[in-house]
Design a protein around this motif. Structure first.
Motif, PDB file in Angstrom:
ATOM      1  N   ASN B 110       0.845  -1.188   0.000  1.00 35.98           N
ATOM      2  CA  ASN B 110       0.000   0.000   0.000  1.00 35.98           C
ATOM      3  C   ASN B 110       0.886   1.245   0.000  1.00 35.98           C
ATOM      4  OD1 ASN B 110      -1.755   2.109   0.651  1.00 35.98           O
ATOM      5  ND2 ASN B 110      -3.110   0.721   1.742  1.00 35.98           N
ATOM      6  N   PRO B 111       0.746   2.123  -1.020  1.00 33.85           N
ATOM      7  CA  PRO B 111       1.642   3.278  -1.106  1.00 33.85           C
ATOM      8  C   PRO B 111       1.493   4.266   0.044  1.00 33.85           C
ATOM      9  CG  PRO B 111      -0.131   3.452  -2.719  1.00 33.85           C
ATOM     10  CD  PRO B 111      -0.219   2.070  -2.130  1.00 33.85           C
ATOM     11  N   ALA B 112       0.405   4.162   0.796  1.00 32.11           N
ATOM     12  CA  ALA B 112       0.128   5.183   1.810  1.00 32.11           C
ATOM     13  C   ALA B 112       0.752   4.895   3.174  1.00 32.11           C
ATOM     14  CB  ALA B 112      -1.385   5.355   1.966  1.00 32.11           C
ATOM     15  N   HIS B 113       1.259   3.662   3.379  1.00 35.91           N
ATOM     16  CA  HIS B 113       1.782   3.332   4.710  1.00 35.91           C
ATOM     17  C   HIS B 113       3.257   2.968   4.669  1.00 35.91           C
ATOM     18  CE1 HIS B 113      -2.235   3.441   6.297  1.00 35.91           C
ATOM     19  NE2 HIS B 113      -2.642   2.517   5.462  1.00 35.91           N
ATOM     20  N   ARG B 114       3.929   3.179   5.811  1.00 36.99           N
ATOM     21  CA  ARG B 114       5.331   2.793   5.919  1.00 36.99           C
ATOM     22  C   ARG B 114       5.453   1.279   5.858  1.00 36.99           C
ATOM     23  NH1 ARG B 114       8.187   7.309   7.600  1.00 36.99           N
ATOM     24  NH2 ARG B 114       6.830   8.914   8.477  1.00 36.99           N
ATOM     25  N   LEU B 115       6.617   0.814   5.405  1.00 36.46           N
ATOM     26  CA  LEU B 115       6.820  -0.620   5.224  1.00 36.46           C
ATOM     27  C   LEU B 115       6.630  -1.392   6.523  1.00 36.46           C
ATOM     28  CD1 LEU B 115       9.869  -0.486   2.805  1.00 36.46           C
ATOM     29  CD2 LEU B 115       7.605  -1.393   2.283  1.00 36.46           C
ATOM     30  N   MET B 116       7.190  -0.857   7.626  1.00 35.00           N
ATOM     31  CA  MET B 116       7.117  -1.587   8.884  1.00 35.00           C
ATOM     32  C   MET B 116       5.673  -1.865   9.282  1.00 35.00           C
ATOM     33  SD  MET B 116       8.502  -3.120  11.335  1.00 35.00           S
ATOM     34  CE  MET B 116      10.218  -2.745  11.674  1.00 35.00           C
ATOM     35  N   ASP B 117       4.817  -0.835   9.163  1.00 31.95           N
ATOM     36  CA  ASP B 117       3.420  -1.008   9.558  1.00 31.95           C
ATOM     37  C   ASP B 117       2.751  -2.122   8.758  1.00 31.95           C
ATOM     38  OD1 ASP B 117       3.638   0.973  11.398  1.00 31.95           O
ATOM     39  OD2 ASP B 117       2.965   2.556  10.042  1.00 31.95           O
ATOM     40  N   GLN B 118       3.152  -2.247   7.492  1.00 38.74           N
ATOM     41  CA  GLN B 118       2.535  -3.265   6.657  1.00 38.74           C
ATOM     42  C   GLN B 118       3.122  -4.639   6.939  1.00 38.74           C
ATOM     43  OE1 GLN B 118       1.520  -2.060   2.624  1.00 38.74           O
ATOM     44  NE2 GLN B 118       2.686  -0.185   2.945  1.00 38.74           N
ATOM     45  N   VAL B 119       4.426  -4.667   7.252  1.00 39.53           N
ATOM     46  CA  VAL B 119       5.095  -5.949   7.489  1.00 39.53           C
ATOM     47  C   VAL B 119       4.546  -6.620   8.753  1.00 39.53           C
ATOM     48  CG1 VAL B 119       7.307  -6.990   8.116  1.00 39.53           C
ATOM     49  CG2 VAL B 119       7.181  -5.403   6.200  1.00 39.53           C
ATOM     50  N   VAL B 120       4.295  -5.828   9.797  1.00 36.77           N
ATOM     51  CA  VAL B 120       3.851  -6.433  11.063  1.00 36.77           C
ATOM     52  C   VAL B 120       2.326  -6.502  11.179  1.00 36.77           C
ATOM     53  CG1 VAL B 120       5.924  -5.678  12.280  1.00 36.77           C
ATOM     54  CG2 VAL B 120       3.870  -4.249  12.338  1.00 36.77           C
ATOM     55  N   GLU B 121       1.619  -5.984  10.164  1.00 34.76           N
ATOM     56  CA  GLU B 121       0.170  -5.847  10.290  1.00 34.76           C
ATOM     57  C   GLU B 121      -0.553  -7.170  10.584  1.00 34.76           C
ATOM     58  OE1 GLU B 121      -1.772  -4.268   6.857  1.00 34.76           O
ATOM     59  OE2 GLU B 121      -3.431  -3.500   8.048  1.00 34.76           O
ATOM     60  N   ALA B 122      -0.239  -8.194   9.777  1.00 33.93           N
ATOM     61  CA  ALA B 122      -0.917  -9.475   9.955  1.00 33.93           C
ATOM     62  C   ALA B 122      -0.547 -10.091  11.297  1.00 33.93           C
ATOM     63  CB  ALA B 122      -0.563 -10.422   8.819  1.00 33.93           C
ATOM     64  N   ARG B 156      10.730   3.417   5.846  1.00 33.07           N
ATOM     65  CA  ARG B 156      10.545   3.978   4.507  1.00 33.07           C
ATOM     66  C   ARG B 156       9.173   3.621   3.944  1.00 33.07           C
ATOM     67  NH1 ARG B 156      15.868   2.979   1.159  1.00 33.07           N
ATOM     68  NH2 ARG B 156      17.246   2.261   2.815  1.00 33.07           N
ATOM     69  N   TYR B 157       8.801   4.375   2.888  1.00 34.60           N
ATOM     70  CA  TYR B 157       7.571   4.102   2.154  1.00 34.60           C
ATOM     71  C   TYR B 157       7.913   3.229   0.943  1.00 34.60           C
ATOM     72  CZ  TYR B 157       4.848   7.372   4.886  1.00 34.60           C
ATOM     73  OH  TYR B 157       4.180   7.969   5.904  1.00 34.60           O
ATOM     74  N   PRO B 158       6.950   2.468   0.443  1.00 36.01           N
ATOM     75  CA  PRO B 158       7.245   1.538  -0.657  1.00 36.01           C
ATOM     76  C   PRO B 158       7.934   2.191  -1.858  1.00 36.01           C
ATOM     77  CG  PRO B 158       5.063   1.106   0.201  1.00 36.01           C
ATOM     78  CD  PRO B 158       5.579   2.311   0.934  1.00 36.01           C
ATOM     79  N   HIS B 159       7.515   3.410  -2.216  1.00 29.69           N
ATOM     80  CA  HIS B 159       8.099   4.006  -3.420  1.00 29.69           C
ATOM     81  C   HIS B 159       9.541   4.453  -3.200  1.00 29.69           C
ATOM     82  CE1 HIS B 159       6.620   7.599  -1.280  1.00 29.69           C
ATOM     83  NE2 HIS B 159       7.681   8.166  -1.812  1.00 29.69           N
ATOM     84  N   GLN B 160       9.999   4.396  -1.946  1.00 25.76           N
ATOM     85  CA  GLN B 160      11.358   4.866  -1.666  1.00 25.76           C
ATOM     86  C   GLN B 160      12.406   3.767  -1.765  1.00 25.76           C
ATOM     87  OE1 GLN B 160      10.281   6.510   2.184  1.00 25.76           O
ATOM     88  NE2 GLN B 160      10.510   8.595   1.411  1.00 25.76           N
ATOM     89  N   VAL B 161      11.991   2.528  -2.042  1.00 22.78           N
ATOM     90  CA  VAL B 161      12.977   1.444  -2.139  1.00 22.78           C
ATOM     91  C   VAL B 161      12.845   0.741  -3.498  1.00 22.78           C
ATOM     92  CG1 VAL B 161      12.869   1.127   0.346  1.00 22.78           C
ATOM     93  CG2 VAL B 161      11.554  -0.360  -1.117  1.00 22.78           C
ATOM     94  N   SER B 162      13.890  -0.019  -3.865  1.00 26.41           N
ATOM     95  CA  SER B 162      13.915  -0.608  -5.204  1.00 26.41           C
ATOM     96  C   SER B 162      13.041  -1.854  -5.286  1.00 26.41           C
ATOM     97  CB  SER B 162      15.345  -0.996  -5.551  1.00 26.41           C
ATOM     98  OG  SER B 162      15.725  -2.118  -4.801  1.00 26.41           O
ATOM     99  N   GLY B 163      12.821  -2.321  -6.517  1.00 29.53           N
ATOM    100  CA  GLY B 163      11.962  -3.475  -6.742  1.00 29.53           C
ATOM    101  C   GLY B 163      12.470  -4.730  -6.054  1.00 29.53           C
TER     102      GLY B 163
END
Lengths: 319, 545, 279
Positions: B110-122, B156-163
């Motif tokens: 999700n482009p709107a959230h920081r990576l950490m929040d998404q990684v630990v969400e589940a 970081r946000y998703p768009h700030q790191v490489s594929g």
């Protein structure tokens, strides 16, 4: 707010001002340069040449166009909208109260229509392709096709004349009690709501559906999150910009829709004032009203632009 | 069996399609597939597009994309029927017991959230760990997966790191809640080869260290051979062959599997260049705009008539820009391009018809390279009319000859592109280029959008046509296996420069420069243990920043 | 791409109703003088008679037969709306595609001009122009057509820009094809179906727009009549409980809904066709 965002917003604002300037030229040129002599138009075909010549001199039509334009623009920038040809009154004075009435009507309409449209849009997405969605979509497809005056007169005929719930003519005056005023605008506000609700709801539905079909929503579903949490945490933040965009575009519709509605309900607003004076070929009034309507319209679109810049994470958190 | 993690029996999956102007109809995507997976093991699902491998993979989480539904069979995870407890049962399963890693992590975050929040969400949603421990575990996983600055990576946000980094982060996200099963859906397909090998190694280590079971879905047998314990080969929604990885690679039983294993083993003898080159690119530099750095820097290559020059490089290497410069779509800034002894005018519009005719192009995406409103007859026939003035019966006869040359029958004459398969479309594009009777055809990644077997057919066709028509190819590709198969000379490009250039033999024989070495080692090979060898033997790390 | 042999074979019921009603409206408009029992301006009864065997829909504010006027009104409304739509389409799509193909400063110039025209609400713009110009049929068609062409331009340009960067257009350029081939053989056939689907929506917009102008007294002028001006003539009756104004207003609504149903169906079909890409 970082530099990139600030620069982009400044750019948009500058562009908006430039557009406004161009629009003022367009309106001025449109009313002054089109074939058909304004003085002749005002006086009619039967007027004597002498009378036409006198009026031309009085209107300053013999000055070069750019000079008249600068005069006009200078006046507007200092709050002087000119004088009405038909009754000799100051346009700014006549407009002040009427503009207030128009914005009063528009404000209450927006207050009802915007939350309703978003709610219905969400409902349609939640029950996509099931009966609530079909009913909502079918109803909006129908209302989009209805002329404003059909809805208006239908309401007057049934709700005002047959049932007598509300007045059929929306008379308002200075010092009118608030409750009375609300009663007076009930029907026009309801008509306007119906008109913009359909558009706004359809566009909201499309905007949210677009987000709901993203891969990150699938990711959220595969994390085992609940439906509400997916909508609130994952769909909502990305829908804000498109939905606000939709709202602003529709508020711009609203500004125009107001013109016809005011005529239907004989509501003393800016729209009716404009229509009266178009019929009288009262050019200064038409110019002033046209410019005000265009300004509001451009302003709302500008807000939509700024919001979408502000809510873009790529711009807010640059690499 | 107590240690059985996943058991799928007689799975049937269907969907409803809505063809335009016809009644909706039900189609079967997966037909009676069964599989089992032990705890901590990796099962590779392999097949070409339409094999139903992703659909089967997602069914292990009880998930169907857009209207896809499970119509029969049972899916058991840890001995429990996952379809028995409805949506709430599935919700408890997903993100906790079964996690998913998507092909395009860039879209899946999700482009709107920081990576950490998404990684630990589940992990938090299922109450596996509290926030502090979950974040600590995430940091640990970031480190294990080789992400830079693991302590702060999650900010970081998703768009700030490489594929490549996103793909690792997605793996960390799947591992965070300590699931029993992860579904990897083509996790490295969208990456460059040198990035792919790093991500692949990281995923393999992570699977090994955490002891998680995995379904690994891919179209690339060489890739899956590196990570899977068992492989299930699928075709058109049915199982073709199942077995231990070694058996599938070394002793495939079914013809289809054998074809997949032996793909790209084309026999081709590289030729030596002639003294007079057909195409002579001499110190060419180019840029897209004056304030941008050059995308091509002093590039010099030569191509002899009737031979093949392969230009190989990863995304951003400038290989496609070179093609645009030769065709004149992007006028060069300095240097010279000579074609058949004559200097080519820089811009397309200043070239005469005869020059244009001799230099044709075939594109990567065949379906957008043909006008969908033209029939095959128009597509192939137009160059005949345009260059040679052929009309009526003569034109028809020549179109049919060309159709025959690309191994398509006369029944294709009146068809539209939408009625052709991917491989057939590319064949028609080749016929369109051939119709001009060119001296040189530029092939821009012509096989990379195709399934391996279809791509093989196209390569063989191109080689045969070269023999009969004597046409030269400038072959632009990121795929070294293709290069090996068809080239007479090779240019390796990196960041707008040619880093290695010479005959097939010169370029592919040691000693190598660092980049070519990295590139060669990064190409997945159809043998067990290749990944370890490649990682151990590397001189230079990948470009995954 | 396989087109079904008979496109009407699988028509949904809603679209079928829309198609039938639209056809009826067209028939009414074309044959108005033969169908109408009375003439347009002849006073044949009292003011606002209710419907009867003689006057099916009653009479209007001047005692004229409402049904006859409705038929003639259909003519005026649909003719002007159709002409304006045709103008908007030819102007908008030609300029839009041209802008996409030419690119560069020509595109910039046209697109910025269109931006400027679109920054003033359509109705307000029309009112400004009609304040100095007479409301003749030609002026109405021109004003409506030009203003609406900005919308068509936007769509046509967007579609054409999309097509113009496709590889098959580049392939044609590399072959050395001229602009005429590229516009008419490569771009236009692909741009046509989204544009045709838009046609119905633009027609509805023109009908509603003309009706609004006439209702405001700035569109079709007496003795000519269109549906909007009929609403205007009879609106005083509403307050006294006479529904005469609702009849032409309802006719506009019904026409718009019918065309909308057909357009919606055509739109779905074309988007389906566009999605016919495999792989």
């Amino acid at each position: 707010m970082n530099l990139i965002v600030a620069r982009l917003i400044a750019q948009r604002l500058a562009l908006g001002l430039l557009l406004l300037f161009a629009v003022s030229i367009l309106i001025f040129v449109g009313t002054m340069m089109l074939p058909g002599d304004v003085a002749q138009a005002i006086l009619g075909q039967s007027a004597t040449d002498q009378a036409v010549a006198n009026l031309r001199a009085e209107l300053g039509l013999n000055d070069p166009a750019w000079m008249r334009y600068l005069d006009w623009l200078g006046g507007i920038l200092t709050g002087d909208l000119g004088t009405s040809l038909s009754n000799g009154q100051s346009i700014a004075d006549s407009l002040l109260g009427r503009a207030g009435n128009t914005f009063f009507l528009a404000f209450w309409t927006a207050l009802i229509a915007v939350p309703m449209a978003i709610l219905l849009g969400l409902l349609a997405v939640r029950y996509q392709n099931r009966w609530p969605d079909r009913v909502i979509s079918g109803a909006t497809l129908t209302t989009i096709s209805l002329p404003d005056f059909f809805i208006g007169y239908l309401l007057i005929y049934f709700v005002a004349v047959k049932l007598g719930w509300f007045p059929s003519v929306s008379t308002v005056y200075d010092g009118m009690p608030f409750v009375e005023r609300m009663r007076a605008i009930a029907l026009p506000a309801f008509t306007l709501t119906l008109i913009i609700l359909a558009h706004m709801m359809r566009m909201t539905r499309a905007a949210i559906l677009n987000v709901m079909q993203s891969a990150y929503i699938e990711t959220a579903e595969l994390k085992g999150l609940g439906g509400l949490k997916i909508i609130w945490r994952h769909a909502f933040p990305n829908s804000v910009a498109p939905v606000i965009n939709v709202v602003m575009i529709n508020l711009a519709f609203l500004v125009v829709g107001v013109v016809v509605i005011e005529v239907i309900f004989v509501y003393p607003g800016m729209g009716q004032y404009l229509i009266d004076h178009v019929a009288k070929r009262d050019v200064p009034v038409v110019q002033a009203c046209g410019l005000i309507f265009a300004t509001v319209y451009i302003g709302l679109n500008l807000i939509a632009d700024v919001v979408s810049i502000l809510s873009n994470p790529r711009l807010r958190h640059p690499k | 069996m107590a240690d059985q993690l996943l058991e799928i029996a007689d799975l049937r999956i269907g969907a409803t399609v809505y063809p335009p102007g016809e009644k909706p109809r039900d189609v079967t995507l997966v037909d009676g597939v069964s599989l089992t997976l032990e705890k901590g093991k990796v099962l590779g699902l392999i097949g070409e597009s339409g094999a139903g491998k992703s659909t089967i993979g997602l069914s292990a989480a009880g998930y169907g994309r857009g209207g896809v539904r499970i119509t029969g069979g049972t899916i058991t995870v840890n001995g429990e029927d996952i379809l028995a407890n409805g949506q709430s049962g599935l919700r408890r399963l997903r993100g906790k017991t079964v996690c998913y890693v998507a092909q395009s992590a860039a879209a899946a975050f999700n482009p709107a959230h920081r990576l950490m929040d998404q990684v630990v969400e589940a992990t938090l949603a299922h109450g596996v760990l509290d926030r502090a421990s979950a974040e600590a575990r995430a940091v640990e996983l970031f480190a294990k997966l080789g992400l830079p600055d693991p302590e702060h990576f999650g900010q970081r946000y998703p768009h700030q790191v490489s594929g490549g980094q996103l793909q690792r982060a997605m793996t960390a996200m799947a591992l965070c809640s300590e699931p029993d099963l992860i579904i990897f859906d083509e996790p490295t397909t969208a990456l460059d080869v040198t990035t792919q090998i790093d991500v692949l190694a990281a995923i393999k280590d992570a699977i090994h260290d955490t002891g998680v079971g995995a379904l690994y879905i891919t179209h690339d047998l060489a890739v899956v051979a590196q990570v899977a314990d068992h492989i299930l080969v699928l075709r058109n929604g049915e199982a073709v062959e199942y077995g231990p990885t070694r058996d599938i690679i070394e002793q495939p039983k079914e013809d289809y599997t054998r074809a997949l294993v032996s793909v790209r083993s084309i026999d081709h003898h590289a030729r030596q260049p002639e003294s007079q080159p057909l195409l002579d690119v001499d110190a060419v530099s180019a840029r897209y705009s004056a304030d941008l750095p050059p995308v091509l820097n002093q590039v010099s290559v030569q191509l002899s008539a009737g031979q093949t020059l392969a230009v190989v490089g990863e995304s951003g290497s400038g290989k496609s820009t070179l093609a645009r410069c030769i065709t004149g779509l992007l006028p060069i800034e300095s240097g010279d391009i000579r074609f058949a002894g004559q200097s080519l005018p820089k811009a397309l519009k200043s070239r005469d018809k005869e020059t244009l005719r001799q230099l044709q192009m075939v594109y990567q995406m065949a379906d957008v390279a043909m006008n969908p409103r033209h029939t095959v007859a128009t597509i192939i026939g137009r160059p005949l009319t345009f260059y040679f003035g052929l009309k009526g019966a003569a034109r028809r006869k020549r179109v049919l000859e060309l159709l025959d040359a690309i191994e398509l029958g006369p029944e294709y004459y009146d068809r539209y592109p939408a009625e052709l398969s991917g491989g057939q479309k590319q064949r028609v594009c080749i016929a369109r280029a051939l119709a001009a009777e060119p001296k040189l055809i530029i092939c821009d990644e012509v096989t990379s959008a195709l399934d391996p077997l279809v791509a093989d057919g196209i390569l063989k066709l191109l080689l045969r046509l070269q023999e009969s028509a004597g046409v030269a190819y400038l072959f632009i590709t990121h795929d070294l296996a293709t290069v090996r198969a068809i080239s007479d000379s090779i240019a390796v490009m990196l960041q707008g420069e040619v880093v290695r250039y010479g005959t097939h033999e010169q370029v592919l024989t040691a000693p190598f420069d660092d980049y070519t070495d990295l590139l060669l080692r990064s190409v997945p090979q159809m043998k067990l243990g290749w990944l370890e060898e490649a990682i151990d033997g590397r001189k230079m790390t990948g470009q995954d920043q | 791409m396989k087109l079904p042999n008979n496109p009407l074979a699988n028509i949904p019921i809603a679209a079928l109703i829309g198609l039938i009603l639209t056809t009826l409206f067209v028939v009414a408009a074309v044959f108005a003088p033969w169908i109408a029992p009375y003439s347009l301006s002849e006073s044949v009864g009292d003011m606002w008679e209710s419907s009867s065997a003689v006057h099916w829909l009653g009479t209007d504010n001047l005692g004229r037969d409402l049904f006859s006027r409705l038929l003639y009104g259909a003519r005026t409304t649909m003719t002007i709306a159709a002409l304006a739509t045709a103008l908007a389409f030819s102007l908008g799509s030609i300029l839009g595609i041209l802008a996409a193909v030419l690119g560069g400063w020509a595109d910039q110039l046209m697109s910025r001009t269109i931006d400027l025209l679109m920054s003033i609400p359509t109705l307000i713009f029309a009112l400004v122009v009609l304040s100095v110009m007479p409301s003749t049929t030609i002026i109405l068609v021109l004003v409506m057509g030009i203003l609406d062409s900005t919308r068509v331009y936007r769509i046509a340009r967007a579609v054409a820009v999309d097509i113009n960067v496709q590889d098959f257009v580049e392939a044609a350029r590399l072959r050395g094809e001229g602009r005429v081939w590229i516009i008419f053989r490569e771009i236009l056939p692909n741009a046509l179906s989204p544009l045709v689907a838009e046609l119905g929506l633009r027609f509805i917009f023109a009908v509603l727009f003309l009706s609004s102008l006439s209702f405001l007294g700035l569109g079709v002028q007496p003795p000519e009549a269109d549906w909007g001006s009929m609403v205007r003539e009879n609106r005083q009756g509403i307050v006294f409980g006479v529904p005469a104004a609702l009849i032409p207003a309802g006719a506009i609504a019904l026409l718009a809904i019918s065309v909308n149903l057909v357009a919606d169906w055509v739109l779905r079909r074309t988007t389906d066709l566009k999605g016919g890409r495999s792989g």
